[in-house]
Design an enzyme around this catalytic site. Structure first.
Site, PDB file in Angstrom:
ATOM      1  N   HIS A   1       1.035  -1.340   0.051  1.00  0.00           N
ATOM      2  CA  HIS A   1      -0.158  -0.023   0.215  1.00  0.00           C
ATOM      3  C   HIS A   1       0.925   1.235   0.000  1.00  0.00           C
ATOM      4  O   HIS A   1       2.079   1.125   0.263  1.00  0.00           O
ATOM      5  CB  HIS A   1      -1.076  -0.048   1.256  1.00  0.00           C
ATOM      6  CG  HIS A   1      -0.201   0.177   2.602  1.00  0.00           C
ATOM      7  ND1 HIS A   1      -0.006   1.404   3.288  1.00  0.00           N
ATOM      8  CD2 HIS A   1       0.027  -0.988   3.614  1.00  0.00           C
ATOM      9  CE1 HIS A   1       0.520   0.969   4.452  1.00  0.00           C
ATOM     10  NE2 HIS A   1       0.703  -0.408   4.650  1.00  0.00           N
TER      11      HIS A   1
ATOM     12  N   CYS B   1       2.426  -5.068   6.982  1.00  0.00           N
ATOM     13  CA  CYS B   1       2.316  -4.650   5.445  1.00  0.00           C
ATOM     14  C   CYS B   1       3.636  -4.274   4.889  1.00  0.00           C
ATOM     15  O   CYS B   1       4.229  -3.484   5.500  1.00  0.00           O
ATOM     16  CB  CYS B   1       1.122  -4.006   5.241  1.00  0.00           C
ATOM     17  SG  CYS B   1      -0.622  -4.713   5.629  1.00  0.00           S
TER      18      CYS B   1
END
Length: 561
Positions: free
Chosen positions: A459, A478
Protein backbone atom coordinates in the site's frame (compact mmCIF):
# COMPACT_ATOMS: atom_id res chain seq x y z
CA UNK A 1 28.54 -0.32 -6.44
CA UNK A 2 25.62 1.03 -4.43
CA UNK A 3 22.91 -1.00 -2.72
CA UNK A 4 20.37 -0.12 -5.40
CA UNK A 5 22.49 -1.78 -8.06
CA UNK A 6 23.30 -4.67 -5.74
CA UNK A 7 19.66 -5.56 -5.42
CA UNK A 8 19.08 -5.08 -9.15
CA UNK A 9 21.66 -7.82 -9.66
CA UNK A 10 20.01 -9.99 -7.00
CA UNK A 11 16.62 -9.81 -8.64
CA UNK A 12 18.02 -10.39 -12.12
CA UNK A 13 19.58 -13.53 -10.68
CA UNK A 14 16.27 -14.71 -9.31
CA UNK A 15 14.73 -14.33 -12.77
CA UNK A 16 15.31 -17.94 -13.78
CA UNK A 17 17.29 -17.19 -16.94
CA UNK A 18 19.69 -20.14 -17.00
CA UNK A 19 17.65 -23.03 -18.35
CA UNK A 20 19.41 -25.87 -20.11
CA UNK A 21 19.64 -26.16 -23.89
CA UNK A 22 17.27 -29.12 -23.70
CA UNK A 23 14.43 -26.71 -22.88
CA UNK A 24 13.02 -25.38 -19.66
CA UNK A 25 13.38 -27.38 -16.42
CA UNK A 26 9.64 -28.00 -16.44
CA UNK A 27 9.83 -29.38 -19.99
CA UNK A 28 12.60 -31.83 -19.13
CA UNK A 29 10.79 -33.11 -16.05
CA UNK A 30 7.49 -33.36 -17.96
CA UNK A 31 9.20 -35.24 -20.78
CA UNK A 32 10.48 -37.85 -18.32
CA UNK A 33 7.10 -38.11 -16.60
CA UNK A 34 5.32 -38.60 -19.94
CA UNK A 35 7.21 -41.85 -20.55
CA UNK A 36 6.16 -45.34 -19.63
CA UNK A 37 7.82 -46.87 -16.56
CA UNK A 38 11.35 -47.87 -17.57
CA UNK A 39 11.99 -51.62 -17.73
CA UNK A 40 15.30 -53.48 -17.88
CA UNK A 41 15.59 -57.27 -18.12
CA UNK A 42 18.85 -57.16 -16.13
CA UNK A 43 17.22 -55.93 -12.93
CA UNK A 44 16.44 -58.31 -10.06
CA UNK A 45 13.08 -59.14 -8.53
CA UNK A 46 12.91 -58.16 -4.88
CA UNK A 47 11.76 -61.04 -2.70
CA UNK A 48 11.43 -59.25 0.66
CA UNK A 49 8.59 -56.77 0.21
CA UNK A 50 7.55 -56.65 3.89
CA UNK A 51 7.06 -53.35 5.71
CA UNK A 52 9.74 -54.49 8.17
CA UNK A 53 12.35 -54.59 5.39
CA UNK A 54 11.56 -50.97 4.49
CA UNK A 55 11.49 -49.84 8.13
CA UNK A 56 15.08 -51.11 8.47
CA UNK A 57 16.38 -48.70 5.81
CA UNK A 58 18.94 -46.28 7.26
CA UNK A 59 17.81 -42.66 6.78
CA UNK A 60 19.95 -39.97 8.41
CA UNK A 61 17.25 -37.28 8.44
CA UNK A 62 14.78 -38.11 11.24
CA UNK A 63 12.41 -35.32 10.13
CA UNK A 64 11.69 -36.95 6.77
CA UNK A 65 12.28 -40.59 7.79
CA UNK A 66 8.63 -41.73 7.65
CA UNK A 67 8.01 -39.88 4.39
CA UNK A 68 11.05 -41.37 2.69
CA UNK A 69 10.25 -44.91 3.86
CA UNK A 70 6.72 -44.50 2.46
CA UNK A 71 7.99 -43.10 -0.86
CA UNK A 72 10.63 -45.83 -1.15
CA UNK A 73 8.05 -48.57 -0.69
CA UNK A 74 5.72 -46.81 -3.15
CA UNK A 75 8.51 -46.70 -5.73
CA UNK A 76 9.21 -50.43 -5.57
CA UNK A 77 5.50 -51.27 -5.67
CA UNK A 78 5.08 -49.19 -8.84
CA UNK A 79 8.31 -50.66 -10.23
CA UNK A 80 6.94 -54.20 -9.86
CA UNK A 81 9.44 -54.77 -7.04
CA UNK A 82 12.46 -54.69 -9.36
CA UNK A 83 15.86 -53.23 -8.40
CA UNK A 84 16.67 -49.79 -9.79
CA UNK A 85 20.39 -49.26 -9.21
CA UNK A 86 21.98 -52.70 -9.06
CA UNK A 87 22.22 -55.69 -11.40
CA UNK A 88 23.20 -59.19 -10.34
CA UNK A 89 26.88 -58.80 -11.25
CA UNK A 90 27.47 -55.05 -11.30
CA UNK A 91 25.99 -51.67 -10.47
CA UNK A 92 24.25 -49.59 -13.13
CA UNK A 93 25.72 -46.50 -14.76
CA UNK A 94 22.89 -44.66 -13.04
CA UNK A 95 24.32 -45.59 -9.64
CA UNK A 96 27.80 -44.25 -10.46
CA UNK A 97 26.26 -41.09 -11.89
CA UNK A 98 24.38 -40.73 -8.62
CA UNK A 99 27.61 -41.01 -6.65
CA UNK A 100 29.01 -38.13 -8.74
CA UNK A 101 25.87 -36.11 -8.02
CA UNK A 102 26.33 -36.65 -4.28
CA UNK A 103 30.02 -35.80 -4.41
CA UNK A 104 29.22 -32.49 -6.12
CA UNK A 105 26.29 -31.69 -3.82
CA UNK A 106 28.63 -30.06 -1.30
CA UNK A 107 29.11 -27.21 -3.79
CA UNK A 108 25.50 -26.24 -3.02
CA UNK A 109 25.98 -26.29 0.75
CA UNK A 110 24.68 -29.85 1.11
CA UNK A 111 26.50 -32.61 2.98
CA UNK A 112 27.01 -35.76 0.83
CA UNK A 113 27.11 -37.89 3.99
CA UNK A 114 23.50 -36.91 4.76
CA UNK A 115 22.70 -39.12 1.78
CA UNK A 116 25.24 -41.77 2.91
CA UNK A 117 27.56 -41.11 -0.03
CA UNK A 118 30.68 -42.80 1.32
CA UNK A 119 28.80 -45.65 2.97
CA UNK A 120 26.81 -46.55 -0.15
CA UNK A 121 29.86 -46.26 -2.41
CA UNK A 122 31.93 -48.52 -0.15
CA UNK A 123 29.10 -51.05 0.25
CA UNK A 124 28.58 -51.35 -3.51
CA UNK A 125 32.32 -51.74 -4.13
CA UNK A 126 32.49 -54.41 -1.43
CA UNK A 127 29.35 -56.15 -2.67
CA UNK A 128 30.69 -56.79 -6.16
CA UNK A 129 34.22 -57.58 -5.01
CA UNK A 130 32.93 -61.09 -4.23
CA UNK A 131 29.86 -63.06 -5.24
CA UNK A 132 26.92 -61.00 -3.97
CA UNK A 133 23.80 -62.65 -2.60
CA UNK A 134 20.43 -61.54 -3.93
CA UNK A 135 19.14 -60.44 -0.48
CA UNK A 136 22.24 -58.23 -0.09
CA UNK A 137 21.61 -56.64 -3.51
CA UNK A 138 17.94 -56.06 -2.68
CA UNK A 139 18.71 -54.44 0.66
CA UNK A 140 21.36 -52.13 -0.75
CA UNK A 141 19.18 -51.12 -3.71
CA UNK A 142 16.50 -49.96 -1.27
CA UNK A 143 19.10 -47.94 0.66
CA UNK A 144 20.21 -46.16 -2.53
CA UNK A 145 16.62 -45.37 -3.51
CA UNK A 146 15.94 -43.91 -0.07
CA UNK A 147 19.08 -41.79 -0.38
CA UNK A 148 17.96 -40.44 -3.77
CA UNK A 149 14.46 -39.61 -2.57
CA UNK A 150 15.85 -37.83 0.51
CA UNK A 151 18.08 -35.70 -1.70
CA UNK A 152 15.25 -34.73 -4.04
CA UNK A 153 13.02 -34.04 -1.03
CA UNK A 154 15.66 -31.66 0.36
CA UNK A 155 15.97 -29.93 -3.01
CA UNK A 156 12.22 -29.40 -3.12
CA UNK A 157 11.27 -28.75 0.52
CA UNK A 158 14.55 -27.71 2.11
CA UNK A 159 16.17 -29.11 5.24
CA UNK A 160 15.02 -26.51 7.76
CA UNK A 161 12.10 -27.86 9.76
CA UNK A 162 11.32 -24.63 11.62
CA UNK A 163 11.76 -21.65 9.31
CA UNK A 164 10.39 -19.01 11.68
CA UNK A 165 10.65 -18.46 15.42
CA UNK A 166 8.52 -16.66 17.97
CA UNK A 167 5.60 -14.88 16.33
CA UNK A 168 7.34 -14.60 12.97
CA UNK A 169 5.74 -16.26 9.93
CA UNK A 170 7.57 -18.02 7.09
CA UNK A 171 5.33 -20.06 4.80
CA UNK A 172 6.70 -22.65 2.40
CA UNK A 173 5.66 -22.53 -1.24
CA UNK A 174 3.37 -25.39 -2.20
CA UNK A 175 4.99 -27.80 -4.65
CA UNK A 176 3.74 -31.02 -6.14
CA UNK A 177 6.67 -32.55 -8.00
CA UNK A 178 6.56 -36.36 -7.98
CA UNK A 179 10.14 -37.57 -7.58
CA UNK A 180 9.06 -41.22 -7.38
CA UNK A 181 7.64 -40.88 -10.88
CA UNK A 182 10.89 -39.34 -12.14
CA UNK A 183 12.91 -42.22 -10.69
CA UNK A 184 10.49 -44.76 -12.21
CA UNK A 185 10.83 -43.39 -15.72
CA UNK A 186 14.52 -42.50 -15.94
CA UNK A 187 16.56 -44.83 -18.12
CA UNK A 188 19.62 -46.65 -16.78
CA UNK A 189 21.87 -44.73 -19.17
CA UNK A 190 20.16 -41.37 -18.51
CA UNK A 191 22.34 -38.33 -17.82
CA UNK A 192 21.47 -38.16 -14.13
CA UNK A 193 23.67 -35.11 -13.48
CA UNK A 194 21.64 -33.11 -15.99
CA UNK A 195 18.35 -34.24 -14.47
CA UNK A 196 19.52 -33.40 -10.96
CA UNK A 197 20.71 -29.99 -12.15
CA UNK A 198 17.14 -29.37 -13.30
CA UNK A 199 15.82 -30.25 -9.85
CA UNK A 200 18.01 -27.51 -8.38
CA UNK A 201 16.79 -23.90 -8.70
CA UNK A 202 17.49 -22.62 -12.21
CA UNK A 203 18.54 -19.14 -11.11
CA UNK A 204 21.76 -17.59 -12.36
CA UNK A 205 21.98 -16.17 -8.84
CA UNK A 206 21.96 -19.68 -7.35
CA UNK A 207 24.78 -20.76 -9.65
CA UNK A 208 26.88 -17.71 -8.76
CA UNK A 209 26.34 -18.38 -5.07
CA UNK A 210 27.41 -21.99 -5.57
CA UNK A 211 30.62 -20.92 -7.33
CA UNK A 212 31.43 -18.41 -4.60
CA UNK A 213 30.69 -20.98 -1.89
CA UNK A 214 33.03 -23.43 -3.60
CA UNK A 215 35.85 -20.85 -3.69
CA UNK A 216 35.32 -19.85 -0.03
CA UNK A 217 35.38 -23.51 1.02
CA UNK A 218 39.05 -23.68 0.09
CA UNK A 219 39.92 -20.28 1.54
CA UNK A 220 41.53 -20.23 5.01
CA UNK A 221 39.70 -18.33 7.70
CA UNK A 222 40.88 -14.78 8.24
CA UNK A 223 42.27 -13.42 11.50
CA UNK A 224 39.84 -10.60 12.19
CA UNK A 225 39.52 -8.96 15.58
CA UNK A 226 36.18 -8.50 17.29
CA UNK A 227 35.55 -4.76 17.08
CA UNK A 228 33.29 -3.38 19.82
CA UNK A 229 32.49 0.34 19.92
CA UNK A 230 30.57 1.02 23.13
CA UNK A 231 29.32 4.46 22.09
CA UNK A 232 29.46 5.16 18.36
CA UNK A 233 28.60 8.83 18.95
CA UNK A 234 32.03 9.30 20.61
CA UNK A 235 33.77 8.06 17.47
CA UNK A 236 35.02 11.49 16.35
CA UNK A 237 38.33 12.97 15.25
CA UNK A 238 40.90 12.51 18.03
CA UNK A 239 38.95 9.81 19.91
CA UNK A 240 41.35 7.24 21.40
CA UNK A 241 40.63 3.62 22.27
CA UNK A 242 41.96 0.12 21.55
CA UNK A 243 38.80 -0.54 19.53
CA UNK A 244 39.95 2.09 17.03
CA UNK A 245 43.08 0.05 16.32
CA UNK A 246 40.96 -3.10 15.99
CA UNK A 247 38.72 -1.33 13.47
CA UNK A 248 41.72 -0.11 11.50
CA UNK A 249 43.12 -3.67 11.45
CA UNK A 250 39.88 -5.25 10.20
CA UNK A 251 39.45 -2.62 7.49
CA UNK A 252 42.98 -3.36 6.27
CA UNK A 253 42.21 -7.09 6.14
CA UNK A 254 39.18 -6.30 4.01
CA UNK A 255 41.18 -4.15 1.58
CA UNK A 256 40.60 -0.68 3.05
CA UNK A 257 43.93 0.64 4.25
CA UNK A 258 43.93 3.55 6.71
CA UNK A 259 47.52 4.52 7.58
CA UNK A 260 47.60 6.05 11.05
CA UNK A 261 48.46 9.73 11.12
CA UNK A 262 49.54 9.68 14.78
CA UNK A 263 48.41 6.56 16.64
CA UNK A 264 46.81 3.28 15.52
CA UNK A 265 44.28 3.70 18.33
CA UNK A 266 43.24 7.25 17.48
CA UNK A 267 40.52 8.32 15.04
CA UNK A 268 41.97 10.36 12.21
CA UNK A 269 40.97 11.56 8.76
CA UNK A 270 42.54 8.55 7.05
CA UNK A 271 40.45 6.12 9.13
CA UNK A 272 37.21 8.03 8.59
CA UNK A 273 37.75 8.06 4.82
CA UNK A 274 38.48 4.33 4.75
CA UNK A 275 35.43 3.61 6.90
CA UNK A 276 33.14 5.70 4.70
CA UNK A 277 34.54 3.98 1.61
CA UNK A 278 33.83 0.61 3.24
CA UNK A 279 30.30 1.68 4.18
CA UNK A 280 29.52 2.89 0.67
CA UNK A 281 30.79 -0.34 -0.91
CA UNK A 282 28.56 -2.35 1.41
CA UNK A 283 25.40 -0.39 0.68
CA UNK A 284 25.46 1.52 3.97
CA UNK A 285 25.04 5.25 4.50
CA UNK A 286 28.65 6.57 4.47
CA UNK A 287 28.55 8.63 7.68
CA UNK A 288 31.86 7.42 9.14
CA UNK A 289 30.08 6.17 12.28
CA UNK A 290 30.77 2.52 13.25
CA UNK A 291 27.23 1.70 14.35
CA UNK A 292 25.62 -1.72 14.70
CA UNK A 293 25.08 -2.24 10.96
CA UNK A 294 28.61 -1.20 10.03
CA UNK A 295 30.23 -3.40 12.69
CA UNK A 296 28.19 -6.37 11.47
CA UNK A 297 30.11 -6.16 8.18
CA UNK A 298 33.43 -5.14 9.74
CA UNK A 299 33.44 -8.27 11.93
CA UNK A 300 32.26 -10.66 9.21
CA UNK A 301 34.89 -13.38 8.59
CA UNK A 302 35.24 -15.95 5.79
CA UNK A 303 33.64 -18.72 7.83
CA UNK A 304 30.56 -16.59 8.46
CA UNK A 305 30.38 -15.68 4.77
CA UNK A 306 30.41 -19.36 3.84
CA UNK A 307 27.66 -20.11 6.33
CA UNK A 308 25.46 -17.27 5.06
CA UNK A 309 25.86 -18.42 1.46
CA UNK A 310 24.99 -21.97 2.49
CA UNK A 311 21.89 -20.72 4.31
CA UNK A 312 20.67 -18.48 1.51
CA UNK A 313 21.12 -21.19 -1.13
CA UNK A 314 18.83 -23.23 1.11
CA UNK A 315 16.29 -20.39 1.11
CA UNK A 316 16.38 -20.12 -2.67
CA UNK A 317 15.60 -23.84 -2.88
CA UNK A 318 12.36 -23.03 -1.05
CA UNK A 319 11.20 -20.68 -3.83
CA UNK A 320 8.42 -21.44 -6.24
CA UNK A 321 10.26 -22.15 -9.51
CA UNK A 322 7.34 -21.30 -11.77
CA UNK A 323 6.65 -17.59 -11.34
CA UNK A 324 4.81 -17.04 -14.61
CA UNK A 325 5.29 -14.08 -16.96
CA UNK A 326 4.39 -11.33 -14.48
CA UNK A 327 5.53 -11.25 -10.88
CA UNK A 328 6.78 -9.05 -8.07
CA UNK A 329 9.65 -9.76 -5.71
CA UNK A 330 10.20 -8.05 -2.36
CA UNK A 331 13.40 -8.79 -0.43
CA UNK A 332 12.70 -7.87 3.18
CA UNK A 333 16.30 -7.35 4.45
CA UNK A 334 17.11 -5.04 1.54
CA UNK A 335 13.84 -3.03 1.64
CA UNK A 336 13.36 -3.31 -2.14
CA UNK A 337 10.58 -4.26 -4.56
CA UNK A 338 11.00 -5.27 -8.20
CA UNK A 339 8.35 -5.73 -10.88
CA UNK A 340 9.06 -8.33 -13.57
CA UNK A 341 7.67 -9.14 -16.99
CA UNK A 342 9.01 -12.30 -18.64
CA UNK A 343 12.03 -12.34 -16.31
CA UNK A 344 13.00 -8.74 -17.13
CA UNK A 345 12.94 -6.02 -14.48
CA UNK A 346 10.56 -3.30 -15.60
CA UNK A 347 10.61 -1.27 -12.39
CA UNK A 348 12.14 -1.12 -8.91
CA UNK A 349 11.41 0.90 -5.80
CA UNK A 350 12.14 1.17 -2.10
CA UNK A 351 9.73 -0.33 0.41
CA UNK A 352 9.05 -0.19 4.13
CA UNK A 353 8.56 -3.53 5.87
CA UNK A 354 7.47 -4.67 9.32
CA UNK A 355 9.34 -3.96 12.52
CA UNK A 356 11.12 -6.87 14.19
CA UNK A 357 8.19 -7.44 16.56
CA UNK A 358 5.53 -6.93 13.83
CA UNK A 359 7.55 -8.61 11.10
CA UNK A 360 6.42 -8.91 7.49
CA UNK A 361 5.73 -12.61 6.79
CA UNK A 362 7.83 -14.49 4.23
CA UNK A 363 5.42 -16.04 1.74
CA UNK A 364 4.19 -16.25 -1.86
CA UNK A 365 0.77 -14.87 -2.82
CA UNK A 366 -1.25 -13.54 -5.75
CA UNK A 367 -2.03 -9.86 -6.33
CA UNK A 368 -5.62 -9.66 -7.60
CA UNK A 369 -6.95 -6.14 -7.00
CA UNK A 370 -5.98 -2.50 -6.92
CA UNK A 371 -8.15 -0.36 -4.65
CA UNK A 372 -8.12 3.44 -4.83
CA UNK A 373 -8.97 5.62 -1.82
CA UNK A 374 -9.27 2.68 0.57
CA UNK A 375 -10.61 2.65 4.09
CA UNK A 376 -8.49 0.99 6.76
CA UNK A 377 -10.09 -1.47 9.13
CA UNK A 378 -7.60 -1.63 11.97
CA UNK A 379 -6.43 -5.11 13.07
CA UNK A 380 -7.59 -6.12 16.54
CA UNK A 381 -4.02 -6.40 17.80
CA UNK A 382 -3.38 -2.73 17.03
CA UNK A 383 -6.69 -1.62 18.54
CA UNK A 384 -6.09 -3.47 21.80
CA UNK A 385 -2.34 -3.06 22.18
CA UNK A 386 -1.82 0.46 20.84
CA UNK A 387 -4.90 2.55 20.17
CA UNK A 388 -6.97 1.93 23.29
CA UNK A 389 -3.91 2.37 25.60
CA UNK A 390 -3.16 5.70 23.87
CA UNK A 391 -6.73 6.91 24.32
CA UNK A 392 -6.48 6.05 28.02
CA UNK A 393 -3.00 7.52 28.51
CA UNK A 394 -3.99 10.80 26.85
CA UNK A 395 -7.48 10.87 28.47
CA UNK A 396 -8.87 11.45 25.01
CA UNK A 397 -11.59 8.97 23.94
CA UNK A 398 -12.15 11.01 20.76
CA UNK A 399 -8.49 10.82 19.71
CA UNK A 400 -9.14 8.61 16.68
CA UNK A 401 -12.59 9.91 15.87
CA UNK A 402 -10.99 13.33 15.38
CA UNK A 403 -8.52 11.74 12.95
CA UNK A 404 -11.24 10.35 10.70
CA UNK A 405 -11.97 6.99 12.30
CA UNK A 406 -15.47 5.60 12.82
CA UNK A 407 -15.83 3.26 15.80
CA UNK A 408 -18.16 0.24 15.90
CA UNK A 409 -19.16 -2.41 18.41
CA UNK A 410 -21.25 -5.43 17.40
CA UNK A 411 -21.75 -3.88 13.98
CA UNK A 412 -23.20 -0.65 15.36
CA UNK A 413 -21.59 2.78 15.28
CA UNK A 414 -20.69 4.05 18.75
CA UNK A 415 -19.80 7.34 20.40
CA UNK A 416 -16.33 6.81 21.94
CA UNK A 417 -17.21 9.21 24.79
CA UNK A 418 -19.78 6.71 26.06
CA UNK A 419 -17.23 3.93 26.57
CA UNK A 420 -15.06 3.51 29.68
CA UNK A 421 -11.83 2.69 27.83
CA UNK A 422 -9.92 2.24 31.11
CA UNK A 423 -12.21 -0.57 32.29
CA UNK A 424 -10.38 -3.85 33.12
CA UNK A 425 -12.94 -5.66 30.95
CA UNK A 426 -12.35 -3.52 27.86
CA UNK A 427 -10.19 -6.14 26.13
CA UNK A 428 -13.01 -8.65 26.37
CA UNK A 429 -15.11 -6.46 24.08
CA UNK A 430 -14.62 -6.36 20.32
CA UNK A 431 -14.50 -2.98 18.63
CA UNK A 432 -13.95 -2.09 14.99
CA UNK A 433 -12.04 1.07 14.08
CA UNK A 434 -12.41 2.13 10.43
CA UNK A 435 -10.37 5.00 9.02
CA UNK A 436 -12.07 7.00 6.26
CA UNK A 437 -10.35 7.51 2.87
CA UNK A 438 -8.07 10.54 2.75
CA UNK A 439 -4.48 11.52 2.07
CA UNK A 440 -3.88 11.00 5.82
CA UNK A 441 -5.26 7.45 5.78
CA UNK A 442 -2.69 4.98 7.10
CA UNK A 443 -2.85 3.05 3.79
CA UNK A 444 -2.44 6.22 1.75
CA UNK A 445 -4.54 6.57 -1.38
CA UNK A 446 -4.14 3.13 -2.93
CA UNK A 447 -3.63 -0.43 -1.76
CA UNK A 448 -2.69 -3.56 -3.67
CA UNK A 449 -4.73 -6.48 -2.37
CA UNK A 450 -3.37 -10.01 -1.97
CA UNK A 451 -5.34 -13.16 -1.15
CA UNK A 452 -3.72 -14.28 2.12
CA UNK A 453 -5.45 -14.75 5.46
CA UNK A 454 -2.95 -12.54 7.35
CA UNK A 455 -4.25 -9.12 6.19
CA UNK A 456 -0.89 -8.47 4.52
CA UNK A 457 -0.85 -6.37 1.37
CA UNK A 458 1.10 -3.60 -0.40
CA UNK A 459 0.00 0.00 0.00
CA UNK A 460 0.73 3.71 -0.25
CA UNK A 461 1.68 5.73 2.84
CA UNK A 462 0.99 9.26 4.15
CA UNK A 463 4.61 9.40 5.43
CA UNK A 464 6.87 9.25 2.34
CA UNK A 465 9.76 10.87 4.26
CA UNK A 466 10.44 7.51 5.93
CA UNK A 467 11.78 6.08 2.67
CA UNK A 468 14.92 8.19 3.16
CA UNK A 469 15.91 6.07 6.18
CA UNK A 470 18.56 3.38 5.82
CA UNK A 471 16.69 0.93 8.06
CA UNK A 472 13.12 0.80 6.85
CA UNK A 473 11.69 -1.89 9.14
CA UNK A 474 8.95 0.42 10.41
CA UNK A 475 5.50 -0.97 9.60
CA UNK A 476 3.03 -3.28 11.36
CA UNK A 477 3.75 -5.97 8.77
CA UNK A 478 2.34 -4.73 5.48
CA UNK A 479 4.66 -3.49 2.74
CA UNK A 480 4.56 0.26 2.05
CA UNK A 481 5.68 1.19 -1.47
CA UNK A 482 7.61 4.34 -2.34
CA UNK A 483 6.06 4.84 -5.79
CA UNK A 484 2.39 3.85 -5.56
CA UNK A 485 1.37 5.75 -8.71
CA UNK A 486 3.96 3.93 -10.81
CA UNK A 487 3.09 0.55 -9.37
CA UNK A 488 -0.64 1.05 -9.98
CA UNK A 489 0.07 2.23 -13.52
CA UNK A 490 2.24 -0.80 -14.31
CA UNK A 491 -0.47 -3.14 -13.04
CA UNK A 492 -3.32 -1.40 -14.86
CA UNK A 493 -1.82 -0.10 -18.11
CA UNK A 494 -2.92 -3.14 -20.15
CA UNK A 495 -6.43 -3.18 -18.69
CA UNK A 496 -9.62 -1.76 -20.14
CA UNK A 497 -10.03 1.92 -19.34
CA UNK A 498 -6.91 3.38 -20.95
CA UNK A 499 -5.02 3.77 -17.70
CA UNK A 500 -2.30 6.42 -17.68
CA UNK A 501 -0.23 7.77 -14.81
CA UNK A 502 -2.44 10.85 -14.84
CA UNK A 503 -5.58 8.74 -14.60
CA UNK A 504 -4.07 6.85 -11.67
CA UNK A 505 -3.29 10.16 -9.93
CA UNK A 506 -6.84 11.32 -10.52
CA UNK A 507 -8.29 8.10 -9.09
CA UNK A 508 -6.13 8.52 -6.01
CA UNK A 509 -6.75 12.21 -5.40
CA UNK A 510 -10.38 12.77 -6.37
CA UNK A 511 -11.88 9.49 -7.52
CA UNK A 512 -14.59 7.36 -5.96
CA UNK A 513 -13.87 5.98 -2.51
CA UNK A 514 -12.99 2.29 -2.29
CA UNK A 515 -12.85 1.87 -6.06
CA UNK A 516 -11.62 -1.70 -6.54
CA UNK A 517 -10.33 -2.95 -9.89
CA UNK A 518 -9.76 -6.65 -10.54
CA UNK A 519 -6.49 -7.28 -12.37
CA UNK A 520 -6.69 -9.02 -15.73
CA UNK A 521 -3.13 -10.18 -15.19
CA UNK A 522 -2.61 -11.94 -11.87
CA UNK A 523 0.81 -11.14 -10.42
CA UNK A 524 2.61 -13.63 -8.20
CA UNK A 525 4.08 -11.70 -5.25
CA UNK A 526 7.17 -13.30 -3.67
CA UNK A 527 8.07 -11.78 -0.32
CA UNK A 528 11.54 -13.17 0.34
CA UNK A 529 14.22 -13.06 3.01
CA UNK A 530 17.65 -13.21 1.34
CA UNK A 531 20.58 -11.87 3.38
CA UNK A 532 23.53 -12.95 1.16
CA UNK A 533 24.03 -13.27 -2.58
CA UNK A 534 26.68 -12.77 -5.27
CA UNK A 535 26.44 -10.04 -7.90
CA UNK A 536 27.42 -10.24 -11.56
CA UNK A 537 30.93 -8.97 -10.69
CA UNK A 538 31.44 -11.91 -8.31
CA UNK A 539 31.13 -9.66 -5.27
CA UNK A 540 29.51 -11.15 -2.18
CA UNK A 541 26.67 -8.93 -0.94
CA UNK A 542 25.50 -9.33 2.66
CA UNK A 543 22.53 -7.59 4.27
CA UNK A 544 21.63 -7.22 7.91
CA UNK A 545 19.52 -10.00 9.41
CA UNK A 546 16.79 -7.63 10.59
CA UNK A 547 14.50 -10.34 11.99
CA UNK A 548 17.17 -12.63 13.45
CA UNK A 549 16.37 -15.56 11.13
CA UNK A 550 19.97 -16.31 10.15
CA UNK A 551 21.31 -17.74 13.39
CA UNK A 552 18.14 -19.68 14.20
CA UNK A 553 18.06 -21.32 10.77
CA UNK A 554 21.80 -22.01 10.78
CA UNK A 555 21.30 -23.96 14.02
CA UNK A 556 18.81 -26.15 12.13
CA UNK A 557 21.35 -26.79 9.37
CA UNK A 558 23.93 -27.89 11.96
CA UNK A 559 22.00 -31.18 12.15
CA UNK A 560 23.42 -32.08 8.75
CA UNK A 561 27.10 -31.44 9.45
Amino acid sequence: MNSKKYFFVLLVGIAFQSCKNTGSPEQLVEEIKSRETYENFRTISISDTTQKSFNQIIIVDSVFRKTIISETKSFYKQNNFQTRWLYERKATKLFYDYMNVLENSENYGLNPQTYRYQSLKNQVDSLYASSPTLPAIEKLDKEITASFLLLTRHLESGRIKKLAHGKHIWRRSKKNRDDVEILLKMKDDENLSEIMDVLHPQHTLYQRMSEKYKSLKNKPDDTLRNVVIENAKEFLMGYKDKSVGDLRYNLLKKGYEAIAEKSENQVDNSLLKALMHFQKDNGLYPDGIPGKSTLYYVNMNVSQQRELLRLNMERIRLLNNNLGDDYIIVNIPDFKLFVYHKDSVIHQMNVIVGREYTATPVFVDTLKYVEFRPTWTVPQSIIKNEMIPQMVAQSDPEKYQKRGYTLYENGKKIDPKTVDWSSPDIKKRTFRFVEAPSARNSLGLVKFILTNDMSIYLHDTPSPRLFARENRALSHGCVRVEQPVELAYLLLKNQEGDWTREKVEEAMQSGRNQRRIALKTKYLVNILYITAWVDENDKLIIKNDIYGFDQEQLKELKRYE
